[in-house]
Design an enzyme around this catalytic site. Structure first.
Site, PDB file in Angstrom:
ATOM      1  N   ASN A 171     -67.278  16.669  16.718  1.00 28.47           N
ATOM      2  CA  ASN A 171     -67.414  16.481  15.698  1.00 28.47           C
ATOM      3  C   ASN A 171     -66.162  16.672  15.009  1.00 28.47           C
ATOM      4  O   ASN A 171     -66.008  16.097  14.603  1.00 28.47           O
ATOM      5  CB  ASN A 171     -68.891  16.731  14.765  1.00 28.47           C
ATOM      6  CG  ASN A 171     -68.100  16.182  13.452  1.00 28.47           C
ATOM      7  OD1 ASN A 171     -68.162  14.710  12.994  1.00 28.47           O
ATOM      8  ND2 ASN A 171     -68.435  17.000  11.927  1.00 28.47           N
ATOM      9  N   THR A 231     -66.127  11.151   3.029  1.00 30.91           N
ATOM     10  CA  THR A 231     -66.629  12.223   3.229  1.00 30.91           C
ATOM     11  C   THR A 231     -65.052  12.690   3.373  1.00 30.91           C
ATOM     12  O   THR A 231     -64.427  11.909   2.057  1.00 30.91           O
ATOM     13  CB  THR A 231     -66.553  12.646   4.883  1.00 30.91           C
ATOM     14  OG1 THR A 231     -64.859  12.248   4.817  1.00 30.91           O
ATOM     15  CG2 THR A 231     -67.757  12.142   5.963  1.00 30.91           C
ATOM     16  N   LYS A 270     -57.975  10.795  19.002  1.00 37.10           N
ATOM     17  CA  LYS A 270     -58.643   9.528  19.625  1.00 37.10           C
ATOM     18  C   LYS A 270     -58.995   8.798  20.566  1.00 37.10           C
ATOM     19  O   LYS A 270     -60.171   8.718  21.282  1.00 37.10           O
ATOM     20  CB  LYS A 270     -59.463   9.044  17.986  1.00 37.10           C
ATOM     21  CG  LYS A 270     -59.613   9.987  16.511  1.00 37.10           C
ATOM     22  CD  LYS A 270     -60.976  10.650  16.887  1.00 37.10           C
ATOM     23  CE  LYS A 270     -60.973  11.969  15.620  1.00 37.10           C
ATOM     24  NZ  LYS A 270     -62.371  12.797  16.053  1.00 37.10           N
ATOM     25  N   TYR A 282     -53.274  11.158  14.662  1.00 35.48           N
ATOM     26  CA  TYR A 282     -55.359  10.510  14.703  1.00 35.48           C
ATOM     27  C   TYR A 282     -55.459  10.245  15.609  1.00 35.48           C
ATOM     28  O   TYR A 282     -56.348  10.088  16.509  1.00 35.48           O
ATOM     29  CB  TYR A 282     -54.901  10.358  13.415  1.00 35.48           C
ATOM     30  CG  TYR A 282     -56.322  10.305  12.995  1.00 35.48           C
ATOM     31  CD1 TYR A 282     -57.683  11.373  13.007  1.00 35.48           C
ATOM     32  CD2 TYR A 282     -57.840   8.503  12.854  1.00 35.48           C
ATOM     33  CE1 TYR A 282     -58.714  11.152  13.124  1.00 35.48           C
ATOM     34  CE2 TYR A 282     -58.416   9.153  12.271  1.00 35.48           C
ATOM     35  CZ  TYR A 282     -59.342   9.897  12.373  1.00 35.48           C
ATOM     36  OH  TYR A 282     -61.059  10.194  12.452  1.00 35.48           O
ATOM     37  N   ILE A 341     -73.093  21.567  17.312  1.00 36.60           N
ATOM     38  CA  ILE A 341     -72.659  20.472  16.591  1.00 36.60           C
ATOM     39  C   ILE A 341     -70.887  21.625  15.393  1.00 36.60           C
ATOM     40  O   ILE A 341     -71.685  22.552  14.364  1.00 36.60           O
ATOM     41  CB  ILE A 341     -73.138  20.134  15.475  1.00 36.60           C
ATOM     42  CG1 ILE A 341     -74.427  19.702  15.559  1.00 36.60           C
ATOM     43  CG2 ILE A 341     -72.847  19.050  14.605  1.00 36.60           C
ATOM     44  CD1 ILE A 341     -75.807  19.324  15.085  1.00 36.60           C
TER      45      ILE A 341
HETATM   46  N1  LIG Z   1     -64.507  10.424   7.009  1.00 35.02           N
HETATM   47  C1  LIG Z   1     -64.181   8.744   8.872  1.00 35.02           C
HETATM   48  O1  LIG Z   1     -64.297   7.799   7.247  1.00 35.02           O
HETATM   49  C2  LIG Z   1     -64.303   9.175   9.762  1.00 35.02           C
HETATM   50  C3  LIG Z   1     -63.608   8.022  10.011  1.00 35.02           C
HETATM   51  C4  LIG Z   1     -64.042   7.471  11.521  1.00 35.02           C
HETATM   52  C5  LIG Z   1     -64.214   8.738  12.813  1.00 35.02           C
HETATM   53  N2  LIG Z   1     -64.480  10.310  11.525  1.00 35.02           N
HETATM   54  C6  LIG Z   1     -64.719  11.583  12.451  1.00 35.02           C
HETATM   55  O2  LIG Z   1     -65.106  11.927  11.678  1.00 35.02           O
HETATM   56  C7  LIG Z   1     -64.907  13.683  12.415  1.00 35.02           C
HETATM   57  C8  LIG Z   1     -66.231  14.336  11.071  1.00 35.02           C
HETATM   58  O3  LIG Z   1     -65.295  14.144   9.946  1.00 35.02           O
HETATM   59  P1  LIG Z   1     -65.573  13.833   8.709  1.00 35.02           P
HETATM   60  O4  LIG Z   1     -65.012  12.360   7.710  1.00 35.02           O
HETATM   61  O5  LIG Z   1     -66.732  14.393   8.025  1.00 35.02           O
HETATM   62  O6  LIG Z   1     -64.339  14.758   7.749  1.00 35.02           O
HETATM   63  P2  LIG Z   1     -64.822  16.305   6.805  1.00 35.02           P
HETATM   64  O7  LIG Z   1     -65.595  16.332   5.838  1.00 35.02           O
HETATM   65  O8  LIG Z   1     -63.437  17.134   6.476  1.00 35.02           O
HETATM   66  O9  LIG Z   1     -64.665  17.282   8.008  1.00 35.02           O
HETATM   67  C9  LIG Z   1     -64.302  17.638   9.035  1.00 35.02           C
HETATM   68  C10 LIG Z   1     -65.623  18.933   9.762  1.00 35.02           C
HETATM   69  O10 LIG Z   1     -64.584  19.172  10.753  1.00 35.02           O
HETATM   70  C11 LIG Z   1     -64.147  20.891  10.033  1.00 35.02           C
HETATM   71  N3  LIG Z   1     -63.440  21.474  10.902  1.00 35.02           N
HETATM   72  C12 LIG Z   1     -61.687  21.155  10.643  1.00 35.02           C
HETATM   73  N4  LIG Z   1     -60.689  21.979  11.314  1.00 35.02           N
HETATM   74  C13 LIG Z   1     -61.172  22.969  12.184  1.00 35.02           C
HETATM   75  C14 LIG Z   1     -61.102  23.828  12.650  1.00 35.02           C
HETATM   76  N5  LIG Z   1     -59.650  24.747  12.266  1.00 35.02           N
HETATM   77  N6  LIG Z   1     -62.001  25.338  13.502  1.00 35.02           N
HETATM   78  C15 LIG Z   1     -63.841  24.348  13.324  1.00 35.02           C
HETATM   79  N7  LIG Z   1     -64.099  23.342  12.325  1.00 35.02           N
HETATM   80  C16 LIG Z   1     -63.048  22.822  11.627  1.00 35.02           C
HETATM   81  C17 LIG Z   1     -64.093  21.127   9.242  1.00 35.02           C
HETATM   82  O11 LIG Z   1     -64.863  22.534   8.784  1.00 35.02           O
HETATM   83  P3  LIG Z   1     -63.758  24.220   7.910  1.00 35.02           P
HETATM   84  O12 LIG Z   1     -62.779  23.169   7.001  1.00 35.02           O
HETATM   85  O13 LIG Z   1     -64.745  24.606   7.211  1.00 35.02           O
HETATM   86  O14 LIG Z   1     -63.601  24.423   9.308  1.00 35.02           O
HETATM   87  C18 LIG Z   1     -65.172  20.072   8.670  1.00 35.02           C
HETATM   88  O15 LIG Z   1     -66.825  20.466   8.197  1.00 35.02           O
HETATM   89  C19 LIG Z   1     -64.179  13.808  12.643  1.00 35.02           C
HETATM   90  O16 LIG Z   1     -64.166  14.128  14.087  1.00 35.02           O
HETATM   91  C20 LIG Z   1     -63.525  11.996  11.762  1.00 35.02           C
HETATM   92  O17 LIG Z   1     -62.120  12.028  12.764  1.00 35.02           O
HETATM   93  C21 LIG Z   1     -64.701   9.943  10.267  1.00 35.02           C
END
Ligand SMILES: NC(=O)c1ccc[n+]([C@@H]2O[C@H](COP(=O)([O-])OP(=O)(O)OC[C@H]3O[C@@H](n4cnc5c(N)ncnc54)[C@H](OP(=O)(O)O)[C@@H]3O)[C@@H](O)[C@H]2O)c1
Length: 251
Positions: free
Chosen positions: A87, A191, A158, A154, A6
């Site tokens: 993810n 998040t 996606k 974005y 993951i």
């Molecule tokens: N939040 C929403 O409403 C929403 C809606 C639709 C889809 N999504 C999708 O759900 C997924 C998770 O998002 P989230 O909402 O949980 O956001 P989040 O809390 O900001 O988490 C993002 C994760 O991605 C990791 N990440 C970012 N840059 C990275 C890098 N260069 N290398 C390795 N890991 C990296 C971060 O870890 P580090 O910073 O520690 O590297 C963090 O663990 C994303 O793909 C997002 O597009 C979210």
């Protein structure tokens, strides 16, 4: 034994997915730049097999060695299922095209699209000799199908990820011992990503009010609930490779 790889497990949905997988006695490989100590402690407590790789996925040259290392820990004689969940993702930079540096654009596309494609490429290569059930789950977004002012990067990455799911789905359906691949939009989640969206300038992202309203009305989805929905999808028989789905419709 089920194995999960993951990405983006330091916060948000990735953390919830990893926690769910660990609590359900699976072996879990986590990848993010920051170490998630809470998950690491939980992994040690549960004794299932837990590995944490603090890796920046924009260092794309390091991904093949990372996946090779991960697969060296997977026992072909006991593995019943191996799943990669792409993810990790970012929303920034937000704003109309014309404002960004080449580096900002490159960074965004690398984390949201290039890295998941490379991870999937390595997963398909490394898992070829495994006859167990194999899955790739790409975490997508409603933004893949809907253009929003300020989200050119974005929405495009996606949408690109969804097309990867569809094309790999066709390829794998013609492969013996295929990898099943699916894209899942998880809904609007409570998040860090939503916190960032609430902080952007309204001029850069006029649709911000829609997300602020969901937050004010306490309608953001708990990431643990979304993680449950994603695992339910995985345990159901999603025979059709390459499907694009949205948790808001499948629940
Ligand atoms: N939040 C929403 O409403 C929403 C809606 C639709 C889809 N999504 C999708 O759900 C997924 C998770 O998002 P989230 O909402 O949980 O956001 P989040 O809390 O900001 O988490 C993002 C994760 O991605 C990791 N990440 C970012 N840059 C990275 C890098 N260069 N290398 C390795 N890991 C990296 C971060 O870890 P580090 O910073 O520690 O590297 C963090 O663990 C994303 O793909 C997002 O597009 C979210």
């Amino acid at each position: 034994m089920r194995y999960f790889i993951i990405t983006g497990t330091s916060s948000g949905l990735g953390e919830a997915l990893a926690e769910n997988a660990v609590r359900n006695h699976n072996k879990v490989f986590c990848i993010s730049r920051r170490l998630n100590n809470r998950l690491k402690e939980l992994g040690a407590e549960m004794h299932n097999g837990f590995w944490y790789f603090e890796q920046d996925l924009t260092d794309i040259d390091k991904i093949p060695a990372l996946m090779n290392q991960i697969f060296s820990f997977i026992d072909p004689s006991t593995a019943t299922e191996i799943t990669l969940i792409n993810n990790a993702g970012i929303v920034e930079p937000v704003g109309p095209l014309g404002k960004f540096s080449p580096e900002e654009i490159h960074q965004h596309i690398t984390i949201n699209l290039t890295a998941p494609v490379i991870l999937s490429n390595e997963f398909i290569k490394e898992s070829a000799k495994f006859t167990c059930r194999k899955n790739i789950v790409n975490i997508s977004s409603g933004a893949a199908a809907n253009p929003y002012y300020g989200w050119t990067l974005y929405c495009s990455t996606k949408a690109g990820l969804n097309m990867v799911t569809r094309t790999v789905g066709i390829e794998q359906s013609e492969t013996e011992n295929p990898v099943r691949i699916i894209s899942v939009a998880p809904g609007v989640l409570d998040t860090g990503m939503q916190e960032k969206i609430r902080q952007v300038d309204h001029k850069d992202f006029p649709m911000k009010h829609k997300f602020e309203k969901l937050f004010d009305e306490k309608k953001l989805v708990n990431p643990a609930k979304a993680a449950e929905g994603i695992f339910e999808l995985l345990t159901s028989d999603f025979d059709t490779n390459g499907i694009i789905t949205d948790l808001r419709k499948s629940q």
